[in-house]
Motif scaffolding. Structure first.
Motif, PDB file in Angstrom:
ATOM      1  N   VAL A  68       0.875  -1.172   0.000  1.00  0.00           N
ATOM      2  CA  VAL A  68       0.000   0.000   0.000  1.00  0.00           C
ATOM      3  C   VAL A  68       0.910   1.220   0.000  1.00  0.00           C
ATOM      4  O   VAL A  68       1.763   1.365   0.877  1.00  0.00           O
ATOM      5  CB  VAL A  68      -0.932   0.009   1.235  1.00  0.00           C
ATOM      6  CG1 VAL A  68      -1.703   1.308   1.312  1.00  0.00           C
ATOM      7  CG2 VAL A  68      -1.868  -1.179   1.200  1.00  0.00           C
ATOM      8  N   GLU A  69       0.733   2.071  -0.985  1.00  0.00           N
ATOM      9  CA  GLU A  69       1.592   3.248  -1.120  1.00  0.00           C
ATOM     10  C   GLU A  69       1.081   4.410  -0.277  1.00  0.00           C
ATOM     11  O   GLU A  69       1.837   5.051   0.438  1.00  0.00           O
ATOM     12  CB  GLU A  69       1.671   3.648  -2.593  1.00  0.00           C
ATOM     13  CG  GLU A  69       2.843   4.506  -2.937  1.00  0.00           C
ATOM     14  CD  GLU A  69       2.989   4.621  -4.439  1.00  0.00           C
ATOM     15  OE1 GLU A  69       2.224   5.401  -5.049  1.00  0.00           O
ATOM     16  OE2 GLU A  69       3.857   3.921  -4.995  1.00  0.00           O
ATOM     17  N   SER A  70      -0.226   4.686  -0.383  1.00  0.00           N
ATOM     18  CA  SER A  70      -0.795   5.792   0.386  1.00  0.00           C
ATOM     19  C   SER A  70      -2.296   5.587   0.561  1.00  0.00           C
ATOM     20  O   SER A  70      -2.930   4.867  -0.207  1.00  0.00           O
ATOM     21  CB  SER A  70      -0.534   7.130  -0.315  1.00  0.00           C
ATOM     22  OG  SER A  70      -1.251   7.186  -1.536  1.00  0.00           O
ATOM     23  N   ILE A  71      -2.824   6.250   1.596  1.00  0.00           N
ATOM     24  CA  ILE A  71      -4.263   6.227   1.864  1.00  0.00           C
ATOM     25  C   ILE A  71      -4.690   7.669   2.087  1.00  0.00           C
ATOM     26  O   ILE A  71      -4.154   8.340   2.964  1.00  0.00           O
ATOM     27  CB  ILE A  71      -4.596   5.384   3.115  1.00  0.00           C
ATOM     28  CG1 ILE A  71      -4.084   3.951   2.946  1.00  0.00           C
ATOM     29  CG2 ILE A  71      -6.090   5.391   3.393  1.00  0.00           C
ATOM     30  CD1 ILE A  71      -4.155   3.118   4.202  1.00  0.00           C
ATOM     31  N   THR A  72      -5.635   8.139   1.284  1.00  0.00           N
ATOM     32  CA  THR A  72      -6.133   9.501   1.419  1.00  0.00           C
ATOM     33  C   THR A  72      -7.656   9.488   1.449  1.00  0.00           C
ATOM     34  O   THR A  72      -8.281   8.506   1.064  1.00  0.00           O
ATOM     35  CB  THR A  72      -5.651  10.397   0.255  1.00  0.00           C
ATOM     36  OG1 THR A  72      -6.064   9.800  -0.982  1.00  0.00           O
ATOM     37  CG2 THR A  72      -4.134  10.542   0.261  1.00  0.00           C
ATOM     38  N   PHE A  73      -8.229  10.604   1.893  1.00  0.00           N
ATOM     39  CA  PHE A  73      -9.682  10.728   1.953  1.00  0.00           C
ATOM     40  C   PHE A  73     -10.146  11.635   0.822  1.00  0.00           C
ATOM     41  O   PHE A  73      -9.633  12.738   0.639  1.00  0.00           O
ATOM     42  CB  PHE A  73     -10.103  11.313   3.307  1.00  0.00           C
ATOM     43  CG  PHE A  73     -11.591  11.428   3.461  1.00  0.00           C
ATOM     44  CD1 PHE A  73     -12.380  10.310   3.616  1.00  0.00           C
ATOM     45  CD2 PHE A  73     -12.198  12.672   3.437  1.00  0.00           C
ATOM     46  CE1 PHE A  73     -13.754  10.409   3.752  1.00  0.00           C
ATOM     47  CE2 PHE A  73     -13.573  12.788   3.576  1.00  0.00           C
ATOM     48  CZ  PHE A  73     -14.347  11.654   3.729  1.00  0.00           C
ATOM     49  N   ASP A  74     -11.111  11.170   0.045  1.00  0.00           N
ATOM     50  CA  ASP A  74     -11.684  11.961  -1.039  1.00  0.00           C
ATOM     51  C   ASP A  74     -12.934  12.652  -0.504  1.00  0.00           C
ATOM     52  O   ASP A  74     -13.937  11.997  -0.227  1.00  0.00           O
ATOM     53  CB  ASP A  74     -12.032  11.048  -2.217  1.00  0.00           C
ATOM     54  CG  ASP A  74     -12.516  11.818  -3.438  1.00  0.00           C
ATOM     55  OD1 ASP A  74     -12.674  13.049  -3.345  1.00  0.00           O
ATOM     56  OD2 ASP A  74     -12.726  11.178  -4.481  1.00  0.00           O
ATOM     57  N   ASP A  75     -12.866  13.971  -0.355  1.00  0.00           N
ATOM     58  CA  ASP A  75     -13.993  14.690   0.241  1.00  0.00           C
ATOM     59  C   ASP A  75     -15.150  14.915  -0.733  1.00  0.00           C
ATOM     60  O   ASP A  75     -16.182  15.464  -0.352  1.00  0.00           O
ATOM     61  CB  ASP A  75     -13.536  16.020   0.850  1.00  0.00           C
ATOM     62  CG  ASP A  75     -12.846  16.926  -0.147  1.00  0.00           C
ATOM     63  OD1 ASP A  75     -12.661  16.507  -1.299  1.00  0.00           O
ATOM     64  OD2 ASP A  75     -12.485  18.046   0.246  1.00  0.00           O
ATOM     65  N   LYS A  76     -15.025  14.478  -1.970  1.00  0.00           N
ATOM     66  CA  LYS A  76     -16.140  14.569  -2.918  1.00  0.00           C
ATOM     67  C   LYS A  76     -17.010  13.312  -2.861  1.00  0.00           C
ATOM     68  O   LYS A  76     -18.220  13.383  -2.901  1.00  0.00           O
ATOM     69  CB  LYS A  76     -15.615  14.808  -4.329  1.00  0.00           C
ATOM     70  CG  LYS A  76     -14.984  16.172  -4.504  1.00  0.00           C
ATOM     71  CD  LYS A  76     -14.566  16.395  -5.940  1.00  0.00           C
ATOM     72  CE  LYS A  76     -14.000  17.773  -6.125  1.00  0.00           C
ATOM     73  NZ  LYS A  76     -12.645  17.941  -5.617  1.00  0.00           N
ATOM     74  N   THR A  77     -16.371  12.150  -2.776  1.00  0.00           N
ATOM     75  CA  THR A  77     -17.118  10.885  -2.726  1.00  0.00           C
ATOM     76  C   THR A  77     -17.233  10.346  -1.305  1.00  0.00           C
ATOM     77  O   THR A  77     -17.945   9.366  -1.086  1.00  0.00           O
ATOM     78  CB  THR A  77     -16.434   9.810  -3.593  1.00  0.00           C
ATOM     79  OG1 THR A  77     -15.128   9.563  -3.070  1.00  0.00           O
ATOM     80  CG2 THR A  77     -16.345  10.242  -5.045  1.00  0.00           C
ATOM     81  N   PHE A  78     -16.520  10.959  -0.367  1.00  0.00           N
ATOM     82  CA  PHE A  78     -16.497  10.526   1.033  1.00  0.00           C
ATOM     83  C   PHE A  78     -16.053   9.075   1.159  1.00  0.00           C
ATOM     84  O   PHE A  78     -16.603   8.303   1.920  1.00  0.00           O
ATOM     85  CB  PHE A  78     -17.849  10.756   1.707  1.00  0.00           C
ATOM     86  CG  PHE A  78     -18.264  12.196   1.673  1.00  0.00           C
ATOM     87  CD1 PHE A  78     -17.643  13.130   2.480  1.00  0.00           C
ATOM     88  CD2 PHE A  78     -19.254  12.616   0.802  1.00  0.00           C
ATOM     89  CE1 PHE A  78     -18.002  14.460   2.431  1.00  0.00           C
ATOM     90  CE2 PHE A  78     -19.625  13.945   0.750  1.00  0.00           C
ATOM     91  CZ  PHE A  78     -18.999  14.871   1.569  1.00  0.00           C
ATOM     92  N   GLN A  79     -15.032   8.740   0.392  1.00  0.00           N
ATOM     93  CA  GLN A  79     -14.444   7.413   0.426  1.00  0.00           C
ATOM     94  C   GLN A  79     -12.933   7.535   0.615  1.00  0.00           C
ATOM     95  O   GLN A  79     -12.348   8.588   0.367  1.00  0.00           O
ATOM     96  CB  GLN A  79     -14.716   6.650  -0.877  1.00  0.00           C
ATOM     97  CG  GLN A  79     -16.162   6.269  -1.080  1.00  0.00           C
ATOM     98  CD  GLN A  79     -16.354   5.530  -2.382  1.00  0.00           C
ATOM     99  OE1 GLN A  79     -15.834   5.928  -3.417  1.00  0.00           O
ATOM    100  NE2 GLN A  79     -17.112   4.444  -2.333  1.00  0.00           N
ATOM    101  N   ALA A  80     -12.340   6.443   1.030  1.00  0.00           N
ATOM    102  CA  ALA A  80     -10.883   6.392   1.148  1.00  0.00           C
ATOM    103  C   ALA A  80     -10.311   5.995  -0.208  1.00  0.00           C
ATOM    104  O   ALA A  80     -10.802   5.084  -0.862  1.00  0.00           O
ATOM    105  CB  ALA A  80     -10.472   5.391   2.212  1.00  0.00           C
ATOM    106  N   ARG A  81      -9.280   6.714  -0.629  1.00  0.00           N
ATOM    107  CA  ARG A  81      -8.594   6.404  -1.885  1.00  0.00           C
ATOM    108  C   ARG A  81      -7.262   5.762  -1.532  1.00  0.00           C
ATOM    109  O   ARG A  81      -6.435   6.362  -0.856  1.00  0.00           O
ATOM    110  CB  ARG A  81      -8.370   7.675  -2.688  1.00  0.00           C
ATOM    111  CG  ARG A  81      -7.731   7.452  -4.020  1.00  0.00           C
ATOM    112  CD  ARG A  81      -7.581   8.782  -4.761  1.00  0.00           C
ATOM    113  NE  ARG A  81      -6.901   8.621  -6.000  1.00  0.00           N
ATOM    114  CZ  ARG A  81      -5.570   8.668  -6.140  1.00  0.00           C
ATOM    115  NH1 ARG A  81      -4.816   8.894  -5.103  1.00  0.00           N
ATOM    116  NH2 ARG A  81      -5.021   8.504  -7.317  1.00  0.00           N
ATOM    117  N   VAL A  82      -7.084   4.526  -1.967  1.00  0.00           N
ATOM    118  CA  VAL A  82      -5.884   3.756  -1.631  1.00  0.00           C
ATOM    119  C   VAL A  82      -5.051   3.566  -2.897  1.00  0.00           C
ATOM    120  O   VAL A  82      -5.555   3.091  -3.909  1.00  0.00           O
ATOM    121  CB  VAL A  82      -6.269   2.387  -1.023  1.00  0.00           C
ATOM    122  CG1 VAL A  82      -5.030   1.571  -0.695  1.00  0.00           C
ATOM    123  CG2 VAL A  82      -7.132   2.574   0.210  1.00  0.00           C
TER     124      VAL A  82
END
Length: 163
Positions: A68-82
């Protein structure tokens, strides 16, 4: 003069031992991955990543195929982007699915890849749409308790042991 020569060798031996211990500690904590292979990055969106952390393993059939390189939060879809860095020697079909799994009952979490059947393969920058979020133990326990409470008392409990 003989004494200082021995001191140098003992010092080198101690430094080598400390370096080996540091290497083992980093390797066992998943903070160090020695791979000289090139890799490619794909992304996926999850509703809940649970306790997944950067540098966690990405496995397919139990074999580590990336990290896993990075985990971020997408505030448009309210999902975690991995973002996942997969070793280039492993090619997966475009219709592969990703799941966040736990090793053991309370072990660390990792991403599992189930290969699909598509002829085309994932390339750098592709996004996997078929994902399954982490199973959160607290949510499962809460749901079981809620279901038990909603079902009401069992017939044996209402009889109260009377005959």
């Amino acid at each position: 003069m003989q004494r200082s020569s021995q001191d140098v060798w003992v010092g080198l031996f101690v430094l080598t031992g400390l370096a080996a211990l540091l290497f083992l500690a980093m390797k066992s904590a998943n903070l160090l991955s020695l791979s000289f292979e090139s890799d490619y990055t794909i992304t996926a969106r999850f509703d809940n990543v649970g306790g997944l952390k950067p540098k966690a393993a990405v496995k397919s059939a139990g074999v580590v195929v990336g990290r896993v390189e990075s985990i971020t939060f997408d505030d448009k879809t309210f999902q975690a982007r991995v973002a996942l860095a997969l070793e280039s020697r492993y090619q997966f079909p475009k219709d592969s699915s990703l799941k966040i799994l736990t090793s053991g009952l309370l072990g660390e979490q990792y991403v599992g890849i189930e290969a699909g059947a598509d002829e085309r393969v994932l390339k750098a920058g592709d996004q996997v749409s078929s994902t399954q979020s982490a199973v959160v133990l607290e949510t499962l326990i809460g749901q079981i308790l809620y279901d038990k409470a909603a079902a009401g008392p069992t017939p044996a409990a209402t009889a109260g042991g009377k005959q």
